[in-house]
Design an enzyme around this catalytic site. Structure first.
Site, PDB file in Angstrom:
ATOM      1  CD  GLN A 139      -2.712   1.138   2.318  1.00 45.76           C
ATOM      2  OE1 GLN A 139      -3.273   2.575   2.555  1.00 45.76           O
ATOM      3  NE2 GLN A 139      -3.060   0.322   3.097  1.00 45.76           N
ATOM      4  CD  GLU A 178      -1.545   2.050   8.541  1.00 44.50           C
ATOM      5  OE1 GLU A 178      -1.465   2.394   7.288  1.00 44.50           O
ATOM      6  OE2 GLU A 178      -1.707   3.067   9.217  1.00 44.50           O
ATOM      7  CG  ASP A 212       0.593   1.017   4.622  1.00 49.35           C
ATOM      8  OD1 ASP A 212       2.078   1.073   4.877  1.00 49.35           O
ATOM      9  OD2 ASP A 212      -0.304   0.154   4.763  1.00 49.35           O
ATOM     10  N   GLY A 255      -7.711  20.440  19.223  1.00 44.61           N
ATOM     11  CA  GLY A 255      -7.494  21.797  19.273  1.00 44.61           C
ATOM     12  C   GLY A 255      -8.017  22.452  20.676  1.00 44.61           C
ATOM     13  N   GLY A 256      -7.875  23.632  20.767  1.00 44.89           N
ATOM     14  CA  GLY A 256      -8.254  24.200  22.082  1.00 44.89           C
ATOM     15  C   GLY A 256      -9.814  24.604  22.249  1.00 44.89           C
TER      16      GLY A 256
END
Ligand code: COA
Length: 417
Positions: free
Chosen positions: A16, A138, A167, A246-247
């Site tokens: 892959q 993977e 991959d 995130g915040g």
């Protein structure tokens, strides 16, 4: 004209990671010549087959727009043909186990002797160091690159993700390296070595978690749900469930029909700027001025209460209704789409991100087209090659062998039947 027209890729990739890289280059117009072992080919041709004796979807969906030549690189005549390919092509891409290409006689030093303009690009599981010799797939990369330890729920098993970040993610990184090296070659006239390790590629995609590792040494990660749940933090970044990275706190919440539909959920982000709209939509206008909820900081220890109230509202709507109501109010939400829904999504068909391809032995199948759109270099998805479909064409048109020579090459057994 396509962006990479005129660029010839000697594609020694399999499975892959490498094939995703060369498929991208092919979509941008490169001539990708896939070299496969005579009679065997890329192992994925036969893996996870859904139709007997037909190239698997695993193979067809990773090898569009390429040509296939059967060639034994370990046999004398095969090596001669391979040398001519090295001299003719611009880029060699490979993701063999460490050392395999050297054992075949094509070390980086030898490649440079044959063609100093050659860019030689490799994917390996690990970079130089204690694990450099390991074969890697993977999920090994997801674990070694920091993704698994930070995915899943607190107190539960580390978890791998369905997104093939080891991959396909590393394939993307390598494609970027190849195009950059081609750009530098314009000025330097020289080829160079391009390497991308799967562990490094995964870690690059987990950058925010290394950020949090350094933050955790200075105090608790207040945006993680476990902070509000009074679960103490350990020394390493914990698994964050479905918390947003995130915040801006976010979670997956139930929608109408969740009892019977496993994908009836929405992702809901409590973007600070949209807070007042959120309060109105969920029927909690008093939270706009309540000191316990009015500011992002005040809300952090109360995420369970906050998301509980939001879910009381989302569960009365379908995931698509949530989207329709929230989008105009700038509240970021996203329906959890099943693969069945994605396959049927007309807007993805319209942009060529989901395409129907016809194949001579399998018939019609769906694939993912080029996710990167260039206005001056549109990508057309062409079916994957059958094993050795272009052997003679490549020997004559690319390598300029005469008909007589091609007969001799066949007689040697170097290119299969
Ligand atoms: N002619 C002659 N020999 C060929 C050939 C050809 N056209 N194509 C492949 N081979 C040979 C190789 O030279 C190698 O021989 P050797 O071991 O005697 O030197 C052999 O086939 C097998 O190659 P290998 O890469 O070891 O395959 P594998 O199936 O044992 O391992 C991986 C598969 C993916 C684990 C391994 O290739 C790997 O670690 N690659 C790097 C990391 C990677 O890309 N992993 C993700 C894959 S999705």
């Amino acid at each position: 004209m396509k962006a990479l027209e005129g660029i010839k890729i000697l594609d020694f990739t399999h499975v892959q990671s490498g094939p995703t890289c060369t498929q991208l280059l092919a979509w941008f117009g490169a001539d990708v010549i896939k070299v496969e072992r005579p009679g065997v080919g890329d192992a994925t041709r036969g893996q996870l087959r859904d139709i007997p004796d037909v190239d698997s979807l695993y193979f067809t969906m990773l090898n569009h727009n390429k040509r296939s030549i059967e060639l034994n690189g370990k046999e004398e005549t095969g090596k001669t043909v391979l040398e001519r390919l090295v001299k003719t092509c611009d880029v060699l891409v490979e993701n063999f186990a460490p050392g395999a290409l050297d054992r075949m006689g094509f070390s980086w030093e030898r490649i440079q002797e044959l063609n100093p303009r050659m860019i030689m690009a490799s994917i390996k599981g690990f970079g130089p160091g204690p694990y450099a010799d390991c074969k890697v797939y993977e999920n090994v990369a997801q674990c070694a690159g920091g993704a698994a330890s930070t995915t899943g729920f607190v107190g539960e098993l580390p978890t791998v993700t369905g997104a093939q970040i080891g991959d396909s993610g590393t394939g993307l990184h390598l494609a970027f390296g190849i195009v950059t090296a081609l750009f530098q070659r314009e000025k330097s006239g020289k080829g160079q070595r391009v390497t991308a390790a799967m562990q490094d590629g995964v870690l690059n995609l987990c950058r925010v978690k290394l950020r949090d590792q350094q933050r955790i040494e200075r105090g608790p990660l207040t945006e993680y749900s476990q902070y509000g749940e009074d679960i103490p933090f350990g020394e390493a970044v914990p698994r964050a469930g479905n918390d947003s990275g995130g915040g801006q706190p976010g979670r997956i919440l139930k929608c109408k029909g969740w009892e019977t539909d496993p994908d009836s959920y929405t992702y809901f982000i409590t973007q600070a700027a949209a807070w007042k709209n959120i309060c109105d939509v969920i029927g909690k206008p008093e939270w706009k001025d309540d000191p316990d909820f009015a500011t992002p900081k005040a809300r952090l220890p109360r995420l369970n209460e906050m998301f509980g109230a939001i879910e009381d509202w989302t569960v009365t709507k379908t995931k698509f209704e949530v989207m329709e109501i929230c989008n105009p109010l700038n509240i970021p939400v996203g329906p959890i789409l099943s693969m069945k829904e994605i396959a049927a999504e007309q807007s993805l068909r319209d942009t060529g991100t989901v395409v129907e391809v016809d194949h001579p032995t399998r018939g019609k199948y769906l694939s993912v087209g080029n996710p990167v759109k260039l206005s001056d270099s549109p990508s057309e998805v062409l079916r994957s090659p059958l094993l050795g479909e272009h052997t003679d064409e490549i020997l004559s048109d690319v390598l300029n062998y005469s008909d007589e020579e091609i007969k001799e090459i066949h007689a040697s057994g170097a290119v299969g039947k």
